[in-house]
Motif scaffolding. Structure first.
Motif, PDB file in Angstrom:
ATOM      1  N   MET A  66      -3.196  -3.089  -1.215  1.00 46.53           N
ATOM      2  CA  MET A  66      -2.217  -4.056  -0.715  1.00 46.53           C
ATOM      3  C   MET A  66      -1.836  -5.066  -1.790  1.00 46.53           C
ATOM      4  SD  MET A  66      -1.504  -2.804   2.070  1.00 46.53           S
ATOM      5  CE  MET A  66      -0.268  -4.035   2.487  1.00 46.53           C
ATOM      6  N   LEU A  67      -2.741  -5.334  -2.716  1.00 48.88           N
ATOM      7  CA  LEU A  67      -2.402  -6.210  -3.838  1.00 48.88           C
ATOM      8  C   LEU A  67      -1.351  -5.555  -4.731  1.00 48.88           C
ATOM      9  CD1 LEU A  67      -5.900  -7.652  -4.843  1.00 48.88           C
ATOM     10  CD2 LEU A  67      -4.028  -8.849  -3.661  1.00 48.88           C
ATOM     11  N   THR A  68      -1.430  -4.226  -4.866  1.00 49.04           N
ATOM     12  CA  THR A  68      -0.397  -3.528  -5.643  1.00 49.04           C
ATOM     13  C   THR A  68       0.921  -3.517  -4.877  1.00 49.04           C
ATOM     14  OG1 THR A  68      -0.891  -1.308  -4.782  1.00 49.04           O
ATOM     15  CG2 THR A  68      -2.170  -2.063  -6.664  1.00 49.04           C
ATOM     16  N   VAL A  69       0.850  -3.363  -3.557  1.00 52.49           N
ATOM     17  CA  VAL A  69       2.059  -3.383  -2.736  1.00 52.49           C
ATOM     18  C   VAL A  69       2.751  -4.738  -2.845  1.00 52.49           C
ATOM     19  CG1 VAL A  69       2.935  -3.321  -0.357  1.00 52.49           C
ATOM     20  CG2 VAL A  69       1.265  -1.617  -1.114  1.00 52.49           C
ATOM     21  N   ALA A  70       1.949  -5.799  -2.869  1.00 53.61           N
ATOM     22  CA  ALA A  70       2.495  -7.155  -2.942  1.00 53.61           C
ATOM     23  C   ALA A  70       2.973  -7.504  -4.349  1.00 53.61           C
ATOM     24  CB  ALA A  70       1.445  -8.157  -2.490  1.00 53.61           C
ATOM     25  N   GLY A  71       2.671  -6.633  -5.322  1.00 60.48           N
ATOM     26  CA  GLY A  71       3.112  -6.885  -6.690  1.00 60.48           C
ATOM     27  C   GLY A  71       2.188  -7.769  -7.481  1.00 60.48           C
ATOM     28  N   ILE A  72       1.044  -8.126  -6.899  1.00 59.99           N
ATOM     29  CA  ILE A  72       0.082  -8.966  -7.598  1.00 59.99           C
ATOM     30  C   ILE A  72      -0.603  -8.164  -8.706  1.00 59.99           C
ATOM     31  CG2 ILE A  72      -2.039 -10.321  -7.350  1.00 59.99           C
ATOM     32  CD1 ILE A  72      -1.134 -10.909  -4.476  1.00 59.99           C
ATOM     33  N   ASP A  95      -0.457  -4.228 -10.856  1.00 64.01           N
ATOM     34  CA  ASP A  95       0.548  -3.243 -11.241  1.00 64.01           C
ATOM     35  C   ASP A  95       0.849  -2.311 -10.082  1.00 64.01           C
ATOM     36  OD1 ASP A  95       0.709  -4.319 -13.736  1.00 64.01           O
ATOM     37  OD2 ASP A  95      -0.697  -2.885 -14.651  1.00 64.01           O
ATOM     38  N   LYS A  96       2.132  -2.083  -9.860  1.00 63.28           N
ATOM     39  CA  LYS A  96       2.531  -1.238  -8.739  1.00 63.28           C
ATOM     40  C   LYS A  96       2.308   0.228  -9.061  1.00 63.28           C
ATOM     41  CE  LYS A  96       5.978  -4.088  -6.414  1.00 63.28           C
ATOM     42  NZ  LYS A  96       7.347  -4.133  -5.881  1.00 63.28           N
TER      43      LYS A  96
END
Length: 209
Positions: free
Chosen positions: A196-202, A204-205
């Motif tokens: 979810m951190l990758t989804v949020a862009g926090i 790397d996607k």
């Protein structure tokens, strides 16, 4: 006293027999569940286009078919594993190997499903934007999201739970079962949060396909 050493061995044989019997149908079910999804991927590998949420870019059809062919082969191989490895549950070291492999498979499938479902729900609301590989010429984002939520990702979730069920049965009651389940759930939660951190862009996607 002379008969006492033989009793645990006999009981152990009975326990192994009962465990293998209990694992039979869940193993078959796990194999069938994987096999039909392999067939679905195989359909696209053979050039099928029904139910696609968009159109493939001219010239990229071969790449699309290759991706699905590789997926179909891997999933078909995974379909055979639960049935082919049934005899290994009665052997100590192969059994440990199965528990480790199925742990990875269960965690990976469940995490994949939960992260992608959450991402697709956010995509439907407009909260996130999903980037698709360049092989797509056009894409109906709503259809792609709904297909992922109600078709593709439930397969991953059920497959992961199926692998987990095999280990739950194979371990039997006791601390080993509790430890296996606790570590698997903890790993799914941790990887879900990371996803979810990758989804949020926090972080790397990653491209979700």
């Amino acid at each position: 006293m002379t008969n006492e050493p033989a009793m645990p061995a006999a009981q152990q044989e009975d326990a192994v027999s009962v465990t293998r019997h209990r694992l039979m149908w869940p193993s078959v079910a796990a194999g069938i569940w994987a096999l039909w999804y392999a067939a679905y991927r195989g359909y696209y590998a053979a050039g099928g286009t029904a139910f696609l949420p968009g159109t493939i870019r001219p010239g990229a059809e071969g790449r699309f078919q290759l991706i699905n062919l590789l997926g179909a082969v891997i999933i078909a191989a995974a379909a055979v594993v639960p049935i082919a490895t049934l005899p290994l549950w009665s052997r100590r070291w192969p059994r440990r190997m199965l528990l480790a492999v199925y742990w990875i498979a269960a965690v990976g499938c469940c995490m994949h499903a939960l992260v992608d479902i959450a991402q697709r729900v956010l995509s439907l609301t407009g909260a996130v934007h999903i980037d698709y590989p360049p092989l797509w010429s056009t894409i109906d984002r709503r259809s792609a999201d709904l297909q992922a939520i109600f078709f593709n990702e439930p397969w991953f979730l059920v497959q992961g739970l199926a692998f987990g069920t095999l280990c739950w049965i194979g371990l039997g009651p006791g601390r080993a079962r509790q430890w296996w389940a606790a570590t698997a759930v903890a790993a799914v939660v941790a990887l879900f949060l990371l996803g979810m951190l990758t989804v949020a862009g926090i972080l790397d996607k990653v491209i979700v396909f």
